[in-house]
Design an enzyme around this catalytic site. Structure first.
Site, short mmCIF file in Angstrom:
data_model
loop_
_atom_site.label_atom_id
_atom_site.label_comp_id
_atom_site.label_asym_id
_atom_site.label_seq_id
_atom_site.Cartn_x
_atom_site.Cartn_y
_atom_site.Cartn_z
N SER A 106 0.97 -1.18 0.03
CA SER A 106 0.04 -0.15 -0.03
C SER A 106 0.80 1.26 -0.16
O SER A 106 2.12 1.35 0.47
CB SER A 106 -0.96 -0.10 1.07
OG SER A 106 -1.77 1.10 1.13
N GLU A 165 -10.15 1.84 3.99
CA GLU A 165 -9.74 2.97 2.85
C GLU A 165 -11.08 3.59 2.24
O GLU A 165 -11.24 4.56 2.08
CB GLU A 165 -8.86 2.73 1.83
CG GLU A 165 -8.48 3.61 0.84
CD GLU A 165 -7.50 2.72 -0.07
OE1 GLU A 165 -7.66 2.93 -1.27
OE2 GLU A 165 -6.51 2.17 0.15
N HIS A 169 -7.47 -3.58 5.02
CA HIS A 169 -6.88 -2.21 4.75
C HIS A 169 -7.87 -1.42 3.82
O HIS A 169 -8.08 -0.34 3.93
CB HIS A 169 -5.51 -2.25 4.30
CG HIS A 169 -4.92 -1.08 3.73
ND1 HIS A 169 -5.11 -0.48 2.69
CD2 HIS A 169 -4.01 0.13 4.52
CE1 HIS A 169 -4.45 0.75 2.33
NE2 HIS A 169 -3.82 1.12 3.64
N ASN A 170 -8.10 -2.05 2.49
CA ASN A 170 -8.44 -1.28 1.60
C ASN A 170 -9.88 -1.13 1.97
O ASN A 170 -10.84 -0.09 1.52
CB ASN A 170 -8.66 -2.18 0.17
CG ASN A 170 -7.30 -2.17 -0.44
OD1 ASN A 170 -6.00 -1.52 0.19
ND2 ASN A 170 -7.14 -1.95 -1.74
N LYS A 183 -4.24 -6.82 3.65
CA LYS A 183 -4.25 -5.75 2.70
C LYS A 183 -5.75 -5.56 2.45
O LYS A 183 -6.15 -4.49 2.17
CB LYS A 183 -3.54 -6.21 1.40
CG LYS A 183 -3.59 -5.15 0.52
CD LYS A 183 -3.08 -3.68 0.95
CE LYS A 183 -2.71 -2.72 -0.09
NZ LYS A 183 -3.69 -2.66 -1.36
#
Length: 469
Positions: free
Chosen positions: A128, A190, A186-187, A183
């Site tokens: 990222s 986000e 995380h997105n 990840k």
């Protein structure tokens, strides 16, 4: 003689910038891409550096020190499978293949299973930070075959972003698809973070009539406080940008349709599969899908009615209320993401360290923010909270901000301004803090039409009632 430390397959923007990052940090790099133009571009950008361009995968494999370490930066999906199929005959036991794309974690687990018995060590790594992060220092979330970690740790940690305490934003996440799962979450955060920021911008525009320049100054001020983050900072920059041709704020000239690559959708699907409440993440995805039906919205705007916008009150007071509402909504989004991490860990037995994940996200990645130091602290000890909202620091923060979130959501509803992420964050908070919910009636309905049974509060067991008797 083989002399290069690492190879990168896929020389697009991310692959090329990661290669330059490795080289700048003392590692020799060999690059390859099926596209001849990308190979030529890589050769030009790395001229005079410790980097070479291979004309084939076989040439690439021959350039690497043993055990070989190969980072694959091609689009997720079939392209990864194709690269693995071509690479496999060229590799030996102990070689490491790292998938650095936005791959669905179940695909990583499938590929690891397919490589069992080959001796090839497979790693799925979340990366990222975008183009700039790849070049200057990304956040990295590797997981997979644990035997690979000592072989790749010096490489990855050398190029990773460094937090304020000097720690590299790269740690081993766990076995299997752990890295890509982290990840993905995380997105998902986000998506929610971006949507709540967009809603704060929209409220200032619609309720207060503020100009992009005025809002830019507000976001710049917010970035100096507890909301400080990469996304807040770039929002201030975006709102300040003037279009060279028209002299108008560039943001006002951009079509209001948002695209997506699927990671937010995967996070929402994973939450449903694991029974995790993550409405703000899901509503951020849905906000993008409704933005995509622009032509339908134009027609609907002429047909459907809503309230007339009324004065929202004194500007400075309302802006401060929006700031605090945004902070509360952001905390709820992080709470949903970390709840999803906990559920994924229970399901897959990865032994995820939530404190380590928060530490890795403190710099380099898109959701890096001041809040992450407090999140790291919340998960640092042995007494891990069931939900971030009940950690003492965040319970106190929400106590101070939840009324502002209510007032902002109410004002948006009264004025017909769509704020799905703010609304879902408030519902999430209120639902989670409710000792009793109307699910007793819901379960009775299920028993009525489907004989699904229910539990009672006064005795153990499951019961069925013949409701129509």
């Amino acid at each position: 003689m083989p002399s290069h430390d690492i190879a990168i397959i896929g020389l697009g923007v991310m692959g090329e910038n990661l290669a330059l990052n490795f080289e700048r940090n003392g590692h020799s790099v060999c690059g390859f891409d099926l596209d001849e133009n990308k190979r030529a571009s890589f050769a030009r950008r790395t001229e005079g550096k410790r980097a070479v361009t291979a004309g084939s995968l076989a040439e690439l494999a021959g350039q690497l020190k043993l055990p070989r370490r190969i980072l694959v930066m091609v689009p997720a999906g079939n392209a990864i499978d194709a690269v693995l199929a071509d690479l496999r005959p060229l590799l030996a036991p102990g070689d490491v293949v790292i998938d650095g794309g936005n791959t669905l974690f179940t695909d990583t687990q499938r590929r690891m299973l397919a490589l069992q018995g080959s001796g090839i060590l497979y790693v799925g790594t979340g990366v990222s930070g975008g183009e700039e992060g790849a070049l200057r220092g990304p956040a990295l979330m590797p997981g997979g075959d644990a035997q690979a970690w000592p072989l790749i740790r010096p490489l990855l940690q050398s190029i990773a972003a460094k937090a304020d305490d000097g720690q590299p934003c790269c740690e081993w996440m766990g076995p299997g698809g752990a890295g890509h799962f982290v990840k993905m979450v995380h997105n998902g955060i986000e998506y929610a973070d971006m949507q709540t920021i967009c809603e704060a911008y929209w409220l200032m525009r619609e309720l207060l009539g503020m100009t992009p320049a005025e809002m830019s100054a507000v976001f710049a001020e917010w970035n100096r406080g507890e909301l400080g983050s990469y996304l807040i900072a770039i929002t201030a920059d975006i709102l300040a940008r003037i279009d060279d041709e028209s002299g108008l704020p560039l943001v006002d000239l951009i079509l209001d349709t948002a695209e997506q690559k699927g990671t937010g959708k995967w996070a929402s699907q994973a939450a449903l599969d694991l029974g995790v409440t993550a409405p703000t993440i899901a509503d951020a995805v849905f906000a993008r899908t409704v933005s995509a039906v622009k032509e339908e919205r134009i027609i609907a705007a002429q047909v459907l009615t809503g309230p007339a916008v009324r004065a929202a009150g004194e500007r400075a007071a309302v802006v401060e209320q929006i700031r605090r509402a945004l902070l509360a909504a952001k905390v709820c989004a992080y709470a949903q993401g970390f709840a999803l991490l906990q559920a994924g860990d229970r399901e897959h037995q990865w032994s995820l360290s939530l404190g380590s994940i928060a530490s890795v996200w403190r710099a380099g990645c898109i959701i890096r923010a001041r809040l992450l130091e407090d999140i790291r602290s919340a998960y640092a000890g042995d007494d891990v909270p069931a939900n971030l909202l009940v950690a003492p620091h965040f319970a106190a923060l929400m106590a101070g901000c939840q009324q502002d979130l209510r007032e902002v959501v109410a004002e948006a509803a009264r004025n017909g301004v769509a704020v799905p992420a703010f609304m879902s964050a408030l519902s999430y908070y209120d639902g989670y803090r409710s000792a009793r919910l109307p699910a007793n009636l819901l379960q009775a309905q299920r028993d009525y039409f489907g004989a699904h049974k229910y539990q009672r509060i006064d005795r153990a067991g499951k019961f069925h009632t013949h409701w129509m008797a």
